[in-house]
Scaffold this motif. Structure first.
Motif, PDB file in Angstrom:
ATOM      1  N   SER A 166       4.158  -1.412   3.391  1.00 61.27           N
ATOM      2  CA  SER A 166       3.551  -0.106   3.141  1.00 61.27           C
ATOM      3  C   SER A 166       4.647   0.888   2.781  1.00 61.27           C
ATOM      4  O   SER A 166       5.773   0.776   3.242  1.00 61.27           O
ATOM      5  CB  SER A 166       2.761   0.369   4.353  1.00 61.27           C
ATOM      6  OG  SER A 166       3.629   0.805   5.353  1.00 61.27           O
ATOM      7  N   LEU A 203     -10.085  -2.142  -2.361  1.00 58.33           N
ATOM      8  CA  LEU A 203      -9.069  -1.545  -1.478  1.00 58.33           C
ATOM      9  C   LEU A 203      -8.104  -0.636  -2.231  1.00 58.33           C
ATOM     10  O   LEU A 203      -6.990  -0.389  -1.783  1.00 58.33           O
ATOM     11  CB  LEU A 203      -8.243  -2.593  -0.706  1.00 58.33           C
ATOM     12  CG  LEU A 203      -8.933  -3.755  -0.017  1.00 58.33           C
ATOM     13  CD1 LEU A 203      -7.920  -4.525   0.819  1.00 58.33           C
ATOM     14  CD2 LEU A 203     -10.057  -3.262   0.862  1.00 58.33           C
ATOM     15  N   SER A 258      -7.872   3.601   2.560  1.00 58.56           N
ATOM     16  CA  SER A 258      -8.077   3.422   4.006  1.00 58.56           C
ATOM     17  C   SER A 258      -8.147   4.760   4.726  1.00 58.56           C
ATOM     18  O   SER A 258      -8.663   4.852   5.835  1.00 58.56           O
ATOM     19  CB  SER A 258      -6.997   2.530   4.610  1.00 58.56           C
ATOM     20  OG  SER A 258      -5.722   2.908   4.203  1.00 58.56           O
ATOM     21  N   MET A 304      -5.621  -0.199   6.805  1.00 59.48           N
ATOM     22  CA  MET A 304      -5.412  -0.995   5.595  1.00 59.48           C
ATOM     23  C   MET A 304      -4.794  -2.336   5.961  1.00 59.48           C
ATOM     24  O   MET A 304      -5.234  -3.388   5.489  1.00 59.48           O
ATOM     25  CB  MET A 304      -4.491  -0.225   4.634  1.00 59.48           C
ATOM     26  CG  MET A 304      -4.252  -0.933   3.324  1.00 59.48           C
ATOM     27  SD  MET A 304      -5.750  -1.086   2.325  1.00 59.48           S
ATOM     28  CE  MET A 304      -5.481   0.203   1.133  1.00 59.48           C
ATOM     29  N   SER A 358      -3.342   3.633   0.206  1.00 61.78           N
ATOM     30  CA  SER A 358      -3.722   3.989   1.581  1.00 61.78           C
ATOM     31  C   SER A 358      -4.740   5.122   1.598  1.00 61.78           C
ATOM     32  O   SER A 358      -5.355   5.369   2.631  1.00 61.78           O
ATOM     33  CB  SER A 358      -2.499   4.413   2.393  1.00 61.78           C
ATOM     34  OG  SER A 358      -1.474   3.480   2.272  1.00 61.78           O
ATOM     35  N   GLN A 367       0.866  -1.188   0.000  1.00 62.93           N
ATOM     36  CA  GLN A 367       0.000   0.000   0.000  1.00 62.93           C
ATOM     37  C   GLN A 367       0.889   1.221   0.000  1.00 62.93           C
ATOM     38  O   GLN A 367       1.998   1.172   0.509  1.00 62.93           O
ATOM     39  CB  GLN A 367      -0.898   0.007   1.242  1.00 62.93           C
ATOM     40  CG  GLN A 367      -0.124  -0.043   2.547  1.00 62.93           C
ATOM     41  CD  GLN A 367      -0.964   0.271   3.771  1.00 62.93           C
ATOM     42  OE1 GLN A 367      -1.736   1.222   3.765  1.00 62.93           O
ATOM     43  NE2 GLN A 367      -0.819  -0.533   4.812  1.00 62.93           N
TER      44      GLN A 367
END
Lengths: 153, 574
Positions: B351, B407, B271, B328, B268, B228
């Motif tokens: 991430s 997502l 999220s 996330m 991200s 992410q």
């Protein structure tokens, strides 16, 4: 009331400029600046611990470990220097496995470097627990120190 | 009051109070500096900026010397150049010569100055610095051997961040920069923001690197490796790649990450939308049910650690929402794993963050479920650029691709998280809708935009007046918290970001970012918000689906389990 609180109590007007006198008083009372007392002073004066540690390490007068049972002062004044006090100190540090300003792990010995203890005629000179030892050499220093070790036992 | 001074035989206008360096910078005369930080009180410690005062014949530090009427200055006389060169030679004399193995190779001010001043031979041989690496922190590595004692890290840590976990220790040639009692950074009050890395001229401060673990996961067929990237990454990576500042590399980044071998690529910002759903619901809940106010955002792991250490009285004010990275992470190892028929431990979750504190956050106990962390490894922006190079990805010859779905889809509100004020703006948009059932007429809140350390305004939601404040830089936050402690009660919701400008100025970004580059990044974020259609988190179709299929409703049972947490007072050396 802890000792540090007792010292801080004398400085009701909180200010950064009181830091050094406070540290000096604590050291006089406790013999050294413990981590705990530095943190306590920091909270009282609102100064970060890193700053106080920075200030305290700037000056030679502050120590961060308690004295050993036997406190060895090594004179590094001019006369002693000329007659080889630097090798004496080196040997001592090697022998006790601690540096100047530190205390051995068993708490038996601490080393302190001092500028001149006014006994230039006896140079190089060291002072253990107030007793002077004259014309110390790299060899004799070990014997001198070891003699105190047995005394401790 | 203006007057003229003479620099290099040219008359230049100066005003009272200006330093010589400021006059020179304004007129395009460049002299090197090391310890100097713009707008900070000069220390004159490094003496790189010396210039020759023709009248007295003295070398003076231009960073600290005020311009005076009638002054005559030479900036590059042979004496000055020689003096600067000697300084560099002296700095190099005790510096470990391991440039080839240094993270900052080719991006080092000491290296640049040495080349600029034609240091081509070793004239001065000193005893090399000897010090242990401090590897104790989850985010930051300190290598005091490479430190040249410029003191810039000490300045930002104390003056910008209000943390002061490092300072000059000892004196003279024994001086080092270190923590209290020579302890590791992990037990100090360090909040892992990484601003010290941003100002470090050498490789003495660097982030903790996770390349090996990620490479191992990528080459492990039993692992599904997902990645992410934070909202600010796409607009702040350009400088690392040699592109125009502020360019949005969104599609290119997706393609590049696929080339490297990541199996799924998520955003991200999605999220972040999720955070907004939960956070705005929490805010409304607190306002309507007499909860603890003001509510303070908890997206920034630097600020969260600061609160745990320095402001534990405000922990009840912290939003219980996890940060977008952790939300996330939690969704990936629960919902996504379920859908893909994977066990959480079969997923390796990476991430990419503009932030070093995220490395710390990822390994927090609160961010782990049954011994498995929600996020396994964190890369900073600059690490990502190096990582892509390692895999031979040519960012200039690559076709943009779309992010994975679900997502991956985001509203522009989620994207705004990258700039200071963005979380607030995004939250207001959704809170307004929840409270009134209508959308806002004008989504933008100009009062919350820009680079000021503190922005405050009032938002009127159908008669309910909501006081909101946005601060960045922990010293600004500290001031605001102090005001609240002493009775300020007209704010209900506060956004706090540790780094100046928010995440676009984060401690994991390109080193040497200028104010203009920061501005360009912020402009790009606001341009995205202006041009794209879906501007509110609650209209993100994937968010709507996620609640329908999995979470139920904001603050519901599942959300509570996966997306919320609590923080506790932390005892550190401070």
């Amino acid at each position: 009331m802890t000792l540090v609180q007792h010292v801080l109590h004398k400085y009701p007007a909180v200010g950064r400029d009181n830091l050094i006198p406070i540290l000096q008083e604590i050291q006089t009372a406790e013999g050294y600046l413990s981590k705990k007392s530095i943190l306590e002073v920091g909270r009282y004066l609102d100064i970060p611990a890193s700053k106080i540690f920075g200030v305290a390490t700037f000056y030679n007068q502050f120590r961060f470990e308690p004295f050993g049972v036997n406190h060895v002062q090594v004179c590094r004044g001019t006369a002693c220097h000329v007659l080889g006090s630097s090798t004496v100190l080196q040997e001592l540090e090697k022998h006790l496995k601690v540096k100047a300003g530190q205390t051995t792990r068993d708490g038996q010995f601490s080393i302190e470097v001092v500028a001149c203890i006014g006994a230039c005629g006896l140079a190089p000179v060291i002072c253990v627990n107030g007793e002077f030892h004259a014309k110390v050499t790299a060899q004799s220093i070990k014997e001198i120190v070891d003699s105190y070790k047995t005394k401790g036992e | 009051m203006d007057f003229t001074i003479n620099i290099n035989n040219k008359s230049l206008v100066a005003s009272r109070g200006e330093t010589i360096l400021e006059v020179m910078n304004r007129n395009g005369i460049r002299v090197p500096t090391l310890c100097h930080i713009k707008n900070a009180l000069p220390t004159g410690a490094c003496r790189m900026c010396v210039v020759e005062d023709n009248k007295t014949g003295k070398l003076i530090t231009s960073c600290s010397f005020p311009a005076e009427p009638g002054m005559s200055i030479l900036t590059h006389s042979p004496r000055v150049v020689e003096s600067r060169k000697t300084i560099i030679e002296l700095l190099l004399s005790n510096h470990p010569d391991d440039c080839l193995y240094c993270v900052r190779n080719k991006n080092c001010e000491l290296q640049d100055l040495s080349s600029e001043l034609h240091v081509t031979e070793r004239r001065i041989r000193g005893i090399k610095n000897k010090a242990n690496l401090d590897l104790s922190s989850a985010s930051i590595i300190r290598d005091p051997e490479k430190c040249i004692l410029c003191g810039r890290c000490v300045y930002v840590c104390e003056e910008v961040m209000g943390v002061a976990c490092i300072d000059f220790i000892n004196r003279g040639n024994k001086s080092i920069i270190g923590t209290a009692f020579h302890q590791g950074l992990n037990t100090s009050s360090c909040i892992n923001c990484g601003q010290c890395i941003m100002v470090c001229p050498t490789g003495a401060l660097t982030e903790k690197n996770h390349f090996a673990q990620i490479q191992e996961a990528l080459s492990n067929p039993a692992k599904r490796v997902v990645v992410q990237y934070a909202p600010s990454i796409t607009v702040s990576m350009a400088e690392e790649l040699g592109m125009e500042p502020g360019v949005d590399i969104n599609g290119i980044l997706n393609a590049a990450l696929r080339k490297v071998g990541f199996d799924h690529i998520f955003d991200s910002s999605f999220s972040a939308d999720l955070t907004i759903m939960e956070e705005s619901a929490e805010l409304i809940h607190r306002v309507q049910n007499g909860g603890v106010l003001p509510m303070i955002t908890s997206c920034c792991p630097g600020w969260v650690k600061y609160a745990e250490e320095f402001a534990p009285d405000f922990i009840p004010n912290l939003s219980s929402c996890k940060s977008p990275q952790q939300m996330m992470g939690a969704i990936i190892k629960s919902h996504f794993a379920e859908q893909e028929n994977l066990k959480p431990e079969e997923i390796y979750s990476v991430s990419i963050m503009p932030c070093t504190a995220k490395k710390f956050e990822a390994q927090r106990e609160e961010m782990t479920r049954e011994g498995i962390s929600d996020v396994d490894a964190v890369l900073t922006t600059r690490e990502l650029a190096r990582f892509l190079k390692l895999f031979g990805v040519d960012m200039f010859n690559i076709k943009p691709e779309l992010v994975d779905s679900p997502l991956g889809f985001r509203s522009t509100a989620g994207k705004l998280f990258g700039a200071s004020g963005g979380v607030m703006e995004a939250a207001i948009r959704t809170a307004y809708r929840t409270l009134t059932g209508k959308e806002m007429v004008e989504f933008q809140v100009p009062a919350l935009r820009g680079f000021e350390g503190r922005k405050e305004t009032k938002i009127n939601i159908d008669g309910l007046e909501l006081g909101v404040a946005v601060v960045n830089g922990m010293t600004n936050a500290k001031k605001l918290l102090d005001e609240i402690r002493s009775g300020k009660n007209d704010v209900h919701f506060i956004e706090i970001m540790a780094c100046p400008g928010g995440c676009i100025g984060g401690g994991g970004q390109h080193i040497g970012t200028s104010d203009e580059q920061l501005r360009a990044r912020m402009q790009t974020l606001y341009r995205i918000d202006e041009t794209e259609r879906i501007k509110v988190s609650h209209k993100n179709p994937e968010i709507v689906d996620l609640y329908k299929e999995f979470l139920g409703e904001p603050l519901g049972h599942k959300s509570h389990e996966l997306l919320h947490t609590h923080y506790h007072q932390r005892e550190v050396v401070k």
